[in-house]
Design an enzyme around this catalytic site. Structure first.
Site, PDB file in Angstrom:
ATOM      1  N   TYR A 158     -16.700  14.886 -41.266  1.00  0.00           N
ATOM      2  CA  TYR A 158     -18.035  15.526 -41.569  1.00  0.00           C
ATOM      3  C   TYR A 158     -18.533  16.181 -42.973  1.00  0.00           C
ATOM      4  O   TYR A 158     -19.388  15.843 -43.639  1.00  0.00           O
ATOM      5  CB  TYR A 158     -18.099  16.968 -40.670  1.00  0.00           C
ATOM      6  CG  TYR A 158     -19.312  17.673 -41.029  1.00  0.00           C
ATOM      7  CD1 TYR A 158     -20.662  17.256 -40.438  1.00  0.00           C
ATOM      8  CD2 TYR A 158     -19.460  18.607 -41.797  1.00  0.00           C
ATOM      9  CE1 TYR A 158     -21.885  17.959 -40.467  1.00  0.00           C
ATOM     10  CE2 TYR A 158     -20.645  19.416 -41.904  1.00  0.00           C
ATOM     11  CZ  TYR A 158     -21.960  18.862 -41.355  1.00  0.00           C
ATOM     12  OH  TYR A 158     -22.978  19.749 -41.675  1.00  0.00           O
ATOM     13  N   ARG A 173     -24.174  27.426 -34.891  1.00  0.00           N
ATOM     14  CA  ARG A 173     -23.626  26.320 -35.634  1.00  0.00           C
ATOM     15  C   ARG A 173     -22.168  26.499 -35.881  1.00  0.00           C
ATOM     16  O   ARG A 173     -21.676  27.604 -36.129  1.00  0.00           O
ATOM     17  CB  ARG A 173     -24.145  26.237 -36.742  1.00  0.00           C
ATOM     18  CG  ARG A 173     -25.832  25.752 -36.833  1.00  0.00           C
ATOM     19  CD  ARG A 173     -26.222  25.738 -38.407  1.00  0.00           C
ATOM     20  NE  ARG A 173     -27.698  26.236 -38.310  1.00  0.00           N
ATOM     21  CZ  ARG A 173     -28.584  25.291 -38.533  1.00  0.00           C
ATOM     22  NH1 ARG A 173     -28.426  23.832 -38.882  1.00  0.00           N
ATOM     23  NH2 ARG A 173     -29.663  25.585 -38.441  1.00  0.00           N
ATOM     24  N   ARG A 195     -17.133  30.224 -46.274  1.00  0.00           N
ATOM     25  CA  ARG A 195     -17.856  31.435 -46.668  1.00  0.00           C
ATOM     26  C   ARG A 195     -18.907  31.472 -45.530  1.00  0.00           C
ATOM     27  O   ARG A 195     -19.319  32.993 -45.143  1.00  0.00           O
ATOM     28  CB  ARG A 195     -18.390  31.053 -47.973  1.00  0.00           C
ATOM     29  CG  ARG A 195     -19.405  32.325 -48.514  1.00  0.00           C
ATOM     30  CD  ARG A 195     -20.358  31.803 -49.544  1.00  0.00           C
ATOM     31  NE  ARG A 195     -21.243  30.524 -49.162  1.00  0.00           N
ATOM     32  CZ  ARG A 195     -22.021  29.852 -49.929  1.00  0.00           C
ATOM     33  NH1 ARG A 195     -21.957  30.110 -51.173  1.00  0.00           N
ATOM     34  NH2 ARG A 195     -22.658  28.967 -49.544  1.00  0.00           N
TER      35      ARG A 195
END
Ligand code: IN0
Length: 412
Positions: free
Chosen positions: A171, A228, A218
């Protein structure tokens, strides 16, 4: 307000003042609208609107590269805006992403229906594509190719979640590794860097992975709140059955173990990041690459074993960021900054952390590569300066508070 926090760190106030009053023009220049065509002006404005501080870093590139990188950034931003826009249903989004590169050749293509915060890049896309078509062929082929690969790659993870660490790498390759690969090719095509740099895709990929993994770590809470998921399931499911459990203080121990495991995985990329930077010859390219890398290591240090990742936003203060940006101009000083943050991580590794041994060994490896006689925090020269700066700044702040906050807002 962020500037108030910098008052506790006078070296940051010094950096902010030097930045504002021209102490680092080589790193962050002023914009020269006079010499720009109308679509170039629009693109510069778009760049500033979508990323104020990074826009300045792009503008500081030598002229051969500046337009190509600016265009590359905006094209990627447009693609990213399509990927991020939750209001576009997947059956429309998939072909949009897959064919996105073709929009570069169509003078009329734009998209007015995005609800994303950066929708303006899609609305103004004809200016971006015009600039693209005016670039030399050697740059166009790189931007076109990366855009095609990224658009295709993004569709893979629209329907599928990131599970294994290999999928996490995959990804991140699509959304950031390809950016690194494209940038390395642009640097080489410009002639400012060796042609071998653009050919080492594996290395350039890792430079991008370092940034993206740091962002994903983060942004846990922000992403979770937006439904998400970018943390790899194979890792988080070892600690809790639901990723959302980490936001519950009751599971802080598990949350921190997972966080530290992902940070440890990301620390593996430091040697590649340093190797890539060591290969750069051009000063403007070096600054452009080094600034985000240094921000990433600072962010990783701030996040390491920090429960605030699960309750709010962990950010680098603007004053700290400006100070690092100004200090990122040579390989020696970048090594000193990296060393500073790796030592801070090393000093905080909990004995009870399940991955403590691996984290320690990666810190040691990174430190062996950051060997330099330079120091990042030269605190010895600061104390007397602190006092006088503190007094001076308080006096100025008292008199010109509204003006100071205004330029501070402009700055960030
Ligand atoms: C970037 C990268 C970037 C810059 C330099 C060299 C790189 C090599 C490999 C991969 C990416 C590289 O840098 C920016 C930095 C940035 O935008 N910072 C933000 C702050 C933030 O936290 O978002 C700022 O406003 O200053 C970056 O993050 N990305 C990016 C995008 C396009 C280009 Cl041309 C270069 C995004 C990403 C996803 C990490 C690749």
């Amino acid at each position: 307000m962020d500037i108030l926090k910098s008052f506790a760190h006078p070296e940051e106030l010094v950096a902010l003042f030097r930045y504002k009053f021209g102490g680092c023009d080589a790193v962050i220049p002023k914009y020269d609208y006079g010499s720009m065509t109308p679509s170039m002006k629009v693109c510069t404005d778009l760049l500033v609107r979508t990323s104020r501080s990074f826009a300045a870093v792009i503008q500081a590139l030598d002229v051969e590269l500046r337009n190509a990188v600016c265009n590359f950034y905006l094209v990627l931003r447009a693609l990213d805006t399509v990927e991020d826009d939750m209001s576009i249903p997947n059956d429309i989004k998939v072909p949009m992403l897959k064919n996105f590169h073709e929009n570069l050749l169509d003078p009329d293509w734009k998209f007015m229906d995005s609800k994303d915060k950066d929708a303006v890049v899609l609305q103004q896309f004809p200016h971006i594509s015009k600039e693209f078509r005016e670039l030399p062929e050697k740059y166009r082929e790189v931007i076109f190719d990366v855009c095609a690969k990224m658009g295709n790659g993004m569709t893979v993870f629209l329907e599928r979640k990131v599970d294994t660490l290999e999928e996490w790498d995959e990804y991140c390759h699509y959304v950031a590794g390809l950016v690194g690969i494209g940038l390395a090719r642009l640097f080489s095509a410009s002639g400012l860097e060796e042609s071998s740099l653009g050919k080492d895709s594996a290395l350039a990929n890792k430079v991008g992975l370092f940034l993206q993994k740091t962002n994903i770590i983060r942004d846990y809470l922000e992403d979770w709140n937006d439904q998400r998921i970018f943390w790899p399931k194979a890792v988080w499911s070892k600690h809790r059955p639901n990723l959302g459990d980490f936001a519950n203080p009751e599971f802080q121990k598990e949350a921190l173990a997972c966080l530290n495991e992902l940070i440890t995985n990301t620390l593996e990329l430091i040697p590649s990041s340093l190797l890539f930077m060591s290969r750069l010859h051009n000063q403007s390219v070096f600054n452009f690459v080094a600034i985000p890398q240094v921000m990433a290591i600072a962010t990783l240090e701030r996040c390491y074993n920090n429960p605030k990742v699960f309750s709010g936003v962990v950010k680098i203060r603007k004053g700290e960021a400006v100070r690092m940006m100004m200090g990122s101009s040579s390989f020696e000083s970048v090594k000193a900054i990296m060393k500073h943050f790796v030592v801070k991580i090393q000093d905080r590794i909990p004995e009870s952390d399940p991955n403590s041994e691996q984290t320690k060994s990666l810190c040691k490896k990174a430190l062996s590569l950051c060997d330099t006689s330079q120091e990042y925090k030269s605190s010895s020269i600061y104390p007397p300066l602190y006092v006088s700066m503190g007094l001076m700044v308080s006096a100025i702040a008292y008199t010109y508070w509204s003006q100071i906050t205004q330029w501070y807002e402009d700055l960030v």
